[in-house]
Design an enzyme around this catalytic site. Structure first.
Site, PDB file in Angstrom:
ATOM      1  N   TYR A  57       0.828  -1.218   0.000  1.00 14.46           N
ATOM      2  CA  TYR A  57       0.000   0.000   0.000  1.00 14.46           C
ATOM      3  C   TYR A  57       0.857   1.262   0.000  1.00 14.46           C
ATOM      4  O   TYR A  57       0.458   2.289  -0.544  1.00 14.46           O
ATOM      5  CB  TYR A  57      -1.013  -0.042   1.156  1.00 14.46           C
ATOM      6  CG  TYR A  57      -2.105  -1.031   0.819  1.00 14.46           C
ATOM      7  CD1 TYR A  57      -2.115  -2.313   1.375  1.00 14.46           C
ATOM      8  CD2 TYR A  57      -3.064  -0.735  -0.145  1.00 14.46           C
ATOM      9  CE1 TYR A  57      -3.070  -3.253   1.002  1.00 14.46           C
ATOM     10  CE2 TYR A  57      -4.021  -1.671  -0.525  1.00 14.46           C
ATOM     11  CZ  TYR A  57      -4.013  -2.932   0.050  1.00 14.46           C
ATOM     12  OH  TYR A  57      -4.945  -3.857  -0.355  1.00 14.46           O
ATOM     13  N   ARG A  60       1.325   1.767  -3.597  1.00 12.20           N
ATOM     14  CA  ARG A  60       0.093   2.315  -4.203  1.00 12.20           C
ATOM     15  C   ARG A  60      -0.013   3.820  -3.910  1.00 12.20           C
ATOM     16  O   ARG A  60      -0.423   4.604  -4.752  1.00 12.20           O
ATOM     17  CB  ARG A  60      -1.170   1.610  -3.648  1.00 12.20           C
ATOM     18  CG  ARG A  60      -1.297   0.102  -3.795  1.00 12.20           C
ATOM     19  CD  ARG A  60      -1.679  -0.387  -5.181  1.00 12.20           C
ATOM     20  NE  ARG A  60      -0.701  -0.078  -6.184  1.00 12.20           N
ATOM     21  CZ  ARG A  60       0.479  -0.683  -6.268  1.00 12.20           C
ATOM     22  NH1 ARG A  60       0.824  -1.625  -5.401  1.00 12.20           N
ATOM     23  NH2 ARG A  60       1.333  -0.371  -7.224  1.00 12.20           N
ATOM     24  N   GLN A  90     -15.421   1.415  -5.976  1.00 11.24           N
ATOM     25  CA  GLN A  90     -14.589   0.326  -5.456  1.00 11.24           C
ATOM     26  C   GLN A  90     -13.148   0.822  -5.315  1.00 11.24           C
ATOM     27  O   GLN A  90     -12.313   0.139  -4.732  1.00 11.24           O
ATOM     28  CB  GLN A  90     -14.615  -0.871  -6.401  1.00 11.24           C
ATOM     29  CG  GLN A  90     -15.979  -1.521  -6.544  1.00 11.24           C
ATOM     30  CD  GLN A  90     -15.978  -2.576  -7.634  1.00 11.24           C
ATOM     31  OE1 GLN A  90     -15.568  -3.722  -7.401  1.00 11.24           O
ATOM     32  NE2 GLN A  90     -16.414  -2.201  -8.814  1.00 11.24           N
ATOM     33  N   ASN A  91     -12.859   1.979  -5.871  1.00 13.35           N
ATOM     34  CA  ASN A  91     -11.487   2.487  -5.886  1.00 13.35           C
ATOM     35  C   ASN A  91     -11.118   3.060  -4.526  1.00 13.35           C
ATOM     36  O   ASN A  91     -11.958   3.640  -3.821  1.00 13.35           O
ATOM     37  CB  ASN A  91     -11.335   3.552  -6.971  1.00 13.35           C
ATOM     38  CG  ASN A  91     -11.613   2.991  -8.347  1.00 13.35           C
ATOM     39  OD1 ASN A  91     -11.567   1.766  -8.551  1.00 13.35           O
ATOM     40  ND2 ASN A  91     -11.976   3.856  -9.291  1.00 13.35           N
ATOM     41  N   VAL A  92      -9.870   2.896  -4.171  1.00 14.44           N
ATOM     42  CA  VAL A  92      -9.379   3.413  -2.881  1.00 14.44           C
ATOM     43  C   VAL A  92      -8.615   4.722  -3.090  1.00 14.44           C
ATOM     44  O   VAL A  92      -8.218   5.367  -2.126  1.00 14.44           O
ATOM     45  CB  VAL A  92      -8.493   2.352  -2.176  1.00 14.44           C
ATOM     46  CG1 VAL A  92      -9.330   1.127  -1.798  1.00 14.44           C
ATOM     47  CG2 VAL A  92      -7.297   1.931  -3.032  1.00 14.44           C
ATOM     48  N   ASP A  93      -8.485   5.134  -4.381  1.00 16.55           N
ATOM     49  CA  ASP A  93      -7.808   6.420  -4.610  1.00 16.55           C
ATOM     50  C   ASP A  93      -8.759   7.555  -4.251  1.00 16.55           C
ATOM     51  O   ASP A  93      -9.961   7.343  -4.053  1.00 16.55           O
ATOM     52  CB  ASP A  93      -7.329   6.513  -6.069  1.00 16.55           C
ATOM     53  CG  ASP A  93      -8.457   6.512  -7.086  1.00 16.55           C
ATOM     54  OD1 ASP A  93      -8.425   5.674  -8.017  1.00 16.55           O
ATOM     55  OD2 ASP A  93      -9.381   7.348  -6.961  1.00 16.55           O
ATOM     56  N   HIS A 108     -14.368  -0.156  -0.746  1.00 15.96           N
ATOM     57  CA  HIS A 108     -13.187  -0.975  -0.403  1.00 15.96           C
ATOM     58  C   HIS A 108     -12.139  -0.197   0.380  1.00 15.96           C
ATOM     59  O   HIS A 108     -10.994  -0.609   0.457  1.00 15.96           O
ATOM     60  CB  HIS A 108     -12.575  -1.570  -1.686  1.00 15.96           C
ATOM     61  CG  HIS A 108     -13.501  -2.523  -2.360  1.00 15.96           C
ATOM     62  ND1 HIS A 108     -13.348  -2.905  -3.676  1.00 15.96           N
ATOM     63  CD2 HIS A 108     -14.619  -3.146  -1.913  1.00 15.96           C
ATOM     64  CE1 HIS A 108     -14.322  -3.753  -3.991  1.00 15.96           C
ATOM     65  NE2 HIS A 108     -15.112  -3.902  -2.944  1.00 15.96           N
ATOM     66  N   SER A 178     -14.765  -4.786 -13.837  1.00 20.12           N
ATOM     67  CA  SER A 178     -14.955  -6.109 -14.470  1.00 20.12           C
ATOM     68  C   SER A 178     -16.127  -6.843 -13.837  1.00 20.12           C
ATOM     69  O   SER A 178     -16.439  -7.972 -14.219  1.00 20.12           O
ATOM     70  CB  SER A 178     -13.674  -6.938 -14.299  1.00 20.12           C
ATOM     71  OG  SER A 178     -13.418  -7.101 -12.899  1.00 20.12           O
TER      72      SER A 178
END
Ligand code: APR
Length: 236
Positions: A57, A60, A90-93, A108, A178
């Site tokens: 992480y 990331r 769903q993105n953690v950014d 998430h 997806s």
């Protein structure tokens, strides 16, 4: 004059941030080609080797600091002029936040946040000068820090709220996912009957025939969607 804006609910995945240079997970060259997801993004993996997970992480976060919101993120903010826009990601950014969107729900977790293991409600936002953590990172009270990320094998606390948002949608849009991971992928099933659904993805997963697929990248696809919605608004 009906001045209540229609509610536009948008579910985004890693493809939303691809044009910002952030890797997706399952595309060729994606993160899960280079890392074993169960080592770096699961509860078992964190218990087994927390150092590896902290380092994953940290990497990331280093990538995120180099990224900017793309035209697609900005276009979603622009849609707030005509719609009550709710983004379930769903993105953690933090690219939706940095683009200025108003209503954002992370399913998430959030990459720039950490929380304490001993007291999970104690959440901190990392500043850009201190984005790296280790298993020995602690807060002022000596509680150990962990990424504020929902690992595989962990519950998704925000899913109930995401379902509520989805059930209130007048228009539902899926962008850049997806549809491989649950419960996020199940949101499609909570859209009220008769509500139009659009799916923007250059390589879309199979979806039911009543979904309008826009087979394009996020920025181009959202521009096309905006044109479609404007025509619908004029048509009303
Ligand atoms: N614009 C739009 N979509 C794109 C683009 C782009 N420029 N490039 C790729 N895509 C699409 C791919 O076609 C694919 O459908 O983005 C999707 C990425 O899929 P995944 O990599 O599986 O990402 P996502 O669906 O968000 O993964 C869900 O899996 O590993 C977990 O927690 C992680 O939140 C993640 C979850």
């Amino acid at each position: 004059m009906n001045d209540v804006k229609p509610r536009l609910v948008i579910s985004t995945g890693a493809g939303m941030s691809a044009e910002s240079g952030i890797s997706t997970f399952r595309d060729s060259g994606g993160l899960w080609e280079n890392y074993n997801v169960m080592d770096v993004a699961s509860a078992d993996g964190f218990a087994r080797n927390p150092k590896l997970v902290h380092e994953f992480y940290n990497a990331r976060r280093r990538d995120l600091l180099k990224a900017l919101p793309n035209a697609g993120h900005l276009a979603l903010r622009e849609l707030e002029k005509y719609y009550d826009v709710y983004i379930i990601t769903q993105n953690v950014d933090d690219l939706h936040e940095r683009a200025g969107s108003s209503n954002i729900l992370h399913l998430h977790g959030e990459l720039m946040k950490v929380r304490t293991i001993e007291e999970p409600t104690r959440i901190y936002t990392l500043d850009e000068e201190h984005i790296e953590t280790t298993p020995d990172s602690i807060d002022a009270d000596g509680n150990h820090l962990r990424p504020h990320i929902v690992f595989f094998q962990e519950a998704v606390p925000n899913i109930e709220r995401a379902i509520e948002w989805t059930q209130l949608a007048d228009i539902f849009v899926v962008i850049g996912t997806s549809l491989a991971v649950y419960p996020a992928a199940s949101l499609l099933h909570y859209v009220r009957r008769g509500v139009p659904v659009y799916y923007i993805d250059p390589n879309p997963a199979p979806v039911s025939a009543d979904v309008t697929v826009i087979r394009k990248g996020a920025s181009e696809g959202i521009a096309e969607l905006t044109r479609i919605l404007e025509e619908n608004l004029r048509g009303e």
